[in-house]
Design an enzyme around this catalytic site. Structure first.
Site, PDB file in Angstrom:
ATOM      1  N   GLY A  10       0.825  -1.213   0.000  1.00 37.70           N
ATOM      2  CA  GLY A  10       0.000   0.000   0.000  1.00 37.70           C
ATOM      3  C   GLY A  10       0.854   1.256   0.000  1.00 37.70           C
TER       4      GLY A  10
ATOM      5  N   ASN B   5      -3.069  -8.515   0.466  1.00 30.48           N
ATOM      6  CA  ASN B   5      -4.053  -9.170  -0.414  1.00 30.48           C
ATOM      7  C   ASN B   5      -4.427  -8.279  -1.598  1.00 30.48           C
ATOM      8  OD1 ASN B   5      -5.657  -7.217   0.707  1.00 30.48           O
ATOM      9  ND2 ASN B   5      -7.360  -8.578   1.193  1.00 30.48           N
TER      10      ASN B   5
ATOM     11  N   PHE C 288      -5.985  -5.494  -1.801  1.00 29.84           N
ATOM     12  CA  PHE C 288      -7.310  -4.853  -1.816  1.00 29.84           C
ATOM     13  C   PHE C 288      -7.162  -3.402  -2.299  1.00 29.84           C
ATOM     14  CE2 PHE C 288     -10.611  -2.424   0.706  1.00 29.84           C
ATOM     15  CZ  PHE C 288     -11.603  -2.642  -0.219  1.00 29.84           C
ATOM     16  N   THR C 289      -6.272  -2.652  -1.680  1.00 30.41           N
ATOM     17  CA  THR C 289      -5.991  -1.290  -2.156  1.00 30.41           C
ATOM     18  C   THR C 289      -4.525  -1.122  -2.540  1.00 30.41           C
ATOM     19  OG1 THR C 289      -5.649  -0.582   0.119  1.00 30.41           O
ATOM     20  CG2 THR C 289      -7.821  -0.192  -0.804  1.00 30.41           C
ATOM     21  N   GLY C 290      -3.715  -2.089  -2.208  1.00 31.93           N
ATOM     22  CA  GLY C 290      -2.288  -2.015  -2.540  1.00 31.93           C
ATOM     23  C   GLY C 290      -2.036  -2.490  -3.962  1.00 31.93           C
TER      24      GLY C 290
ATOM     25  N   LEU D 126      -1.110 -16.600   9.655  1.00 30.96           N
ATOM     26  CA  LEU D 126       0.101 -16.652   8.846  1.00 30.96           C
ATOM     27  C   LEU D 126       1.189 -17.290   9.701  1.00 30.96           C
ATOM     28  CD1 LEU D 126       1.522 -15.639   6.213  1.00 30.96           C
ATOM     29  CD2 LEU D 126       1.977 -13.489   7.402  1.00 30.96           C
TER      30      LEU D 126
ATOM     31  N   LEU E 271       0.265  -3.006   9.171  1.00 31.15           N
ATOM     32  CA  LEU E 271      -0.395  -1.872   8.501  1.00 31.15           C
ATOM     33  C   LEU E 271      -1.615  -2.284   7.685  1.00 31.15           C
ATOM     34  CD1 LEU E 271       2.393  -0.625   9.252  1.00 31.15           C
ATOM     35  CD2 LEU E 271       2.410   0.499   7.050  1.00 31.15           C
TER      36      LEU E 271
ATOM     37  N   ARG F 231       3.903 -16.347  19.171  1.00 31.55           N
ATOM     38  CA  ARG F 231       4.513 -17.642  18.846  1.00 31.55           C
ATOM     39  C   ARG F 231       6.007 -17.509  18.593  1.00 31.55           C
ATOM     40  NH1 ARG F 231       5.479 -20.509  14.343  1.00 31.55           N
ATOM     41  NH2 ARG F 231       4.522 -18.973  12.979  1.00 31.55           N
TER      42      ARG F 231
ATOM     43  N   TYR G 237     -14.386   1.417  11.004  1.00 33.83           N
ATOM     44  CA  TYR G 237     -12.947   1.708  11.021  1.00 33.83           C
ATOM     45  C   TYR G 237     -12.520   2.152  12.420  1.00 33.83           C
ATOM     46  CZ  TYR G 237      -8.517   3.857   9.399  1.00 33.83           C
ATOM     47  OH  TYR G 237      -7.206   4.207   9.195  1.00 33.83           O
TER      48      TYR G 237
HETATM   49  P1  NAD Z   1      -3.440   1.736   1.760  1.00 37.42           P
HETATM   50  O1  NAD Z   1      -4.853   1.404   1.440  1.00 37.42           O
HETATM   51  O2  NAD Z   1      -2.605   2.325   0.683  1.00 37.42           O
HETATM   52  O3  NAD Z   1      -2.670   0.461   2.310  1.00 37.42           O
HETATM   53  C1  NAD Z   1      -3.284  -0.577   3.024  1.00 37.42           C
HETATM   54  C2  NAD Z   1      -2.699  -1.889   2.547  1.00 37.42           C
HETATM   55  O4  NAD Z   1      -3.296  -2.972   3.283  1.00 37.42           O
HETATM   56  C3  NAD Z   1      -2.981  -2.161   1.066  1.00 37.42           C
HETATM   57  O5  NAD Z   1      -1.815  -2.597   0.421  1.00 37.42           O
HETATM   58  C4  NAD Z   1      -4.052  -3.252   1.111  1.00 37.42           C
HETATM   59  O6  NAD Z   1      -4.061  -4.044  -0.055  1.00 37.42           O
HETATM   60  C5  NAD Z   1      -3.659  -3.997   2.364  1.00 37.42           C
HETATM   61  N1  NAD Z   1      -4.751  -4.771   2.937  1.00 37.42           N
HETATM   62  C6  NAD Z   1      -6.036  -4.367   3.176  1.00 37.42           C
HETATM   63  N2  NAD Z   1      -6.741  -5.388   3.686  1.00 37.42           N
HETATM   64  C7  NAD Z   1      -5.898  -6.454   3.781  1.00 37.42           C
HETATM   65  C8  NAD Z   1      -6.054  -7.798   4.222  1.00 37.42           C
HETATM   66  N3  NAD Z   1      -7.220  -8.259   4.666  1.00 37.42           N
HETATM   67  N4  NAD Z   1      -4.985  -8.615   4.180  1.00 37.42           N
HETATM   68  C9  NAD Z   1      -3.783  -8.174   3.705  1.00 37.42           C
HETATM   69  N5  NAD Z   1      -3.590  -6.919   3.272  1.00 37.42           N
HETATM   70  C10 NAD Z   1      -4.639  -6.072   3.309  1.00 37.42           C
HETATM   71  O7  NAD Z   1      -3.478   2.687   3.037  1.00 37.42           O
HETATM   72  P2  NAD Z   1      -2.312   3.476   3.780  1.00 37.42           P
HETATM   73  O8  NAD Z   1      -2.662   4.896   3.720  1.00 37.42           O
HETATM   74  O9  NAD Z   1      -0.993   3.029   3.316  1.00 37.42           O
HETATM   75  O10 NAD Z   1      -2.531   2.984   5.289  1.00 37.42           O
HETATM   76  C11 NAD Z   1      -1.696   2.035   5.916  1.00 37.42           C
HETATM   77  C12 NAD Z   1      -2.087   1.885   7.383  1.00 37.42           C
HETATM   78  O11 NAD Z   1      -1.923   3.134   8.066  1.00 37.42           O
HETATM   79  C13 NAD Z   1      -3.531   1.455   7.600  1.00 37.42           C
HETATM   80  O12 NAD Z   1      -3.578   0.555   8.684  1.00 37.42           O
HETATM   81  C14 NAD Z   1      -4.223   2.741   7.969  1.00 37.42           C
HETATM   82  O13 NAD Z   1      -5.355   2.499   8.774  1.00 37.42           O
HETATM   83  C15 NAD Z   1      -3.127   3.475   8.708  1.00 37.42           C
HETATM   84  N6  NAD Z   1      -3.334   4.939   8.671  1.00 37.42           N
HETATM   85  C16 NAD Z   1      -3.106   5.639   7.512  1.00 37.42           C
HETATM   86  C17 NAD Z   1      -3.327   7.012   7.496  1.00 37.42           C
HETATM   87  C18 NAD Z   1      -3.085   7.850   6.264  1.00 37.42           C
HETATM   88  O14 NAD Z   1      -3.359   9.049   6.276  1.00 37.42           O
HETATM   89  N7  NAD Z   1      -2.561   7.301   5.182  1.00 37.42           N
HETATM   90  C19 NAD Z   1      -3.792   7.662   8.649  1.00 37.42           C
HETATM   91  C20 NAD Z   1      -4.032   6.901   9.781  1.00 37.42           C
HETATM   92  C21 NAD Z   1      -3.792   5.546   9.789  1.00 37.42           C
END
Ligand code: NAD
Ligand code: UDP
Length: 343
Positions: A37, A59, A61-63, A88, A98, A131, A170
């Site tokens: 991501g 997975n 989903f958004t990455g 896993l 993350l 573990r 969320y």
């Molecule tokens: P993003 O959507 O770009 O990245 C999230 C990643 O998690 C993606 O690659 C997605 O495919 C993966 N993912 C989602 N569900 C999954 C699953 N079930 N199994 C495996 N992978 C899964 O978002 P981001 O901005 O990079 O955020 C990363 C983390 O930081 C998140 O936990 C988010 O809640 C947290 N966060 C981000 C921000 C921000 O402003 N970007 C602010 C607060 C918190």
């Protein structure tokens, strides 16, 4: 291909002159969930440059694979296509957890799944940490403060979250994940870190992310109306992604195990933020006011006293510099998109 990889590496080294290279004994096996991501892929770059062994579980989903494709084939890098709602079984020293949809349209798309990722997914990662006796850093969020009545937000504020609204899937699942980390730390003596991340932006944000930075920059670049939700008087404070990566690394490698804010306290109204982006892009796009979104927090700014004193960390990149890099990135993405549509 090898030559290209070396060139990529050299380019990245120039980009991160402050990276410290490791001796063999400091090298760790590090799992980054959600590593394909936006934030995760920047963290992976830094860990790889430091010389660690990095395993990404995502997975998609958004990455996207292209966020990390420059590491595919590197002997220290492994990519696992894995949904963290399932357990896993691997051996690691540290886990940056993350994986979770992050933008409101993405996490509201399938609210049940969002809750599963942050609850069952986090239990799975804590189980893995127990573990193999790994340390775990959980990517929490400023959303745990909800629509805050305390400003700026300190870590000791308990928040004002609606457990029943569209953001609840969320906010509440991030809150329960924090509670799980605490319970595992107390009961199972797992070493945990909780980063409460405030709004972060930069290259590799998803084009259809729906968050304010990607929306406004893309709208300004294409001279489309800039969509302000509500009256635009609500505030946010934006940190550039490399500052967040610095903070995540410092927190993981510190000895602080209570929640810690990581964000840039530079606060803007959304209306002024739109004007700033228009100016930087040199756009003539009009501002267009839409209905406010439900439960939209009215103000948000981190108090980062704790991170400053414990980690000696503070954001370094100014909003102008960060936005210019982000604008350049989206400008390029649009060119690639138009080019592929033409062919
Ligand atoms: P993003 O959507 O770009 O990245 C999230 C990643 O998690 C993606 O690659 C997605 O495919 C993966 N993912 C989602 N569900 C999954 C699953 N079930 N199994 C495996 N992978 C899964 O978002 P981001 O901005 O990079 O955020 C990363 C983390 O930081 C998140 O936990 C988010 O809640 C947290 N966060 C981000 C921000 C921000 O402003 N970007 C602010 C607060 C918190
Ligand atoms: N916002 C907006 N127009 C957009 C996208 C977002 O006015 O096109 C506003 C949104 O209502 C919120 C702020 O910008 O007040 C930040 O929204 P974002 O979705 O980026 O993140 P949030 O901080 O709400 O999670």
């Amino acid at each position: 291909a090898l030559e290209k990889r070396i060139q990529d590496l050299e380019a990245r080294q120039q980009q991160y002159p402050e990276v410290k290279f490791l001796t063999y004994k400091d090298r760790k096996r590090i799992l980054v969930t959600g590593g394909a991501g936006f934030v995760g892929s920047h963290l992976v770059d830094r860990l790889m440059l430091q010389g660690h062994e990095v395993i990404v579980a995502d997975n998609f989903f958004t990455g996207r694979k292209r966020n990390i494709e420059h590491w595919i084939g590197h002997e220290n890098f492994e990519l696992i296509n894995h949904d963290i709602v399932n357990p896993l079984f691997i051996e690691v020293d540290q886990i940056y957890h993350l994986a979770s949809p992050a933008s409101p349209p993405h996490y509201m798309y399938n609210p049940v799944k969002t809750i599963k990722v942050n609850s069952i997914g986090t239990i799975n990662m804590l189980g893995l940490a127990r573990r193999v006796r790994a340390q775990l850093l959980f990517a929490s969020t400023s959303e745990v403060y909800g629509d805050p009545e305390v400003h700026p937000q300190t870590e000791s504020y308990f928040g004002n979250v609606n457990s029943f609204g569209p953001r609840a899937c969320y906010d509440e699942s991030k809150r329960v994940a924090e509670a799980m980390c605490y319970a595992y730390a107390q009961q199972e003596h797992i070493s945990i870190r909780i980063a409460r991340i405030f709004n972060t932006y930069g290259p590799r944000m998803h084009m259809n992310d729906g968050r304010v930075v990607s929306n406004f920059v893309l709208q300004a670049l294409q001279n489309e109306s800039i969509t302000i939700y509500g009256n635009g008087k609500q505030t946010r404070s934006f940190q550039y992604v490399s500052d967040l990566v610095d903070g995540l690394l410092a927190l993981m490698n510190s000895n602080y195990s209570m929640p810690m804010n990581l964000g840039n306290p530079d606060e803007y109204t959304i209306e002024n933020f739109a004007i700033k982006i228009k100016e930087l892009v040199g756009s003539t796009a009009a501002l267009e006011y839409h209905d406010a979104v439900v439960d939209d927090p009215k103000q948000r700014r981190p108090d980062i006293t704790l991170a400053k004193s414990w980690l000696n960390w503070a954001p370094k990149i100014s909003l102008n510099d960060g936005l210019n890099k982000t604008i350049e990135y989206f400008h390029n993405e649009l060119r690639v998109k138009h080019h592929s549509e033409r062919n």
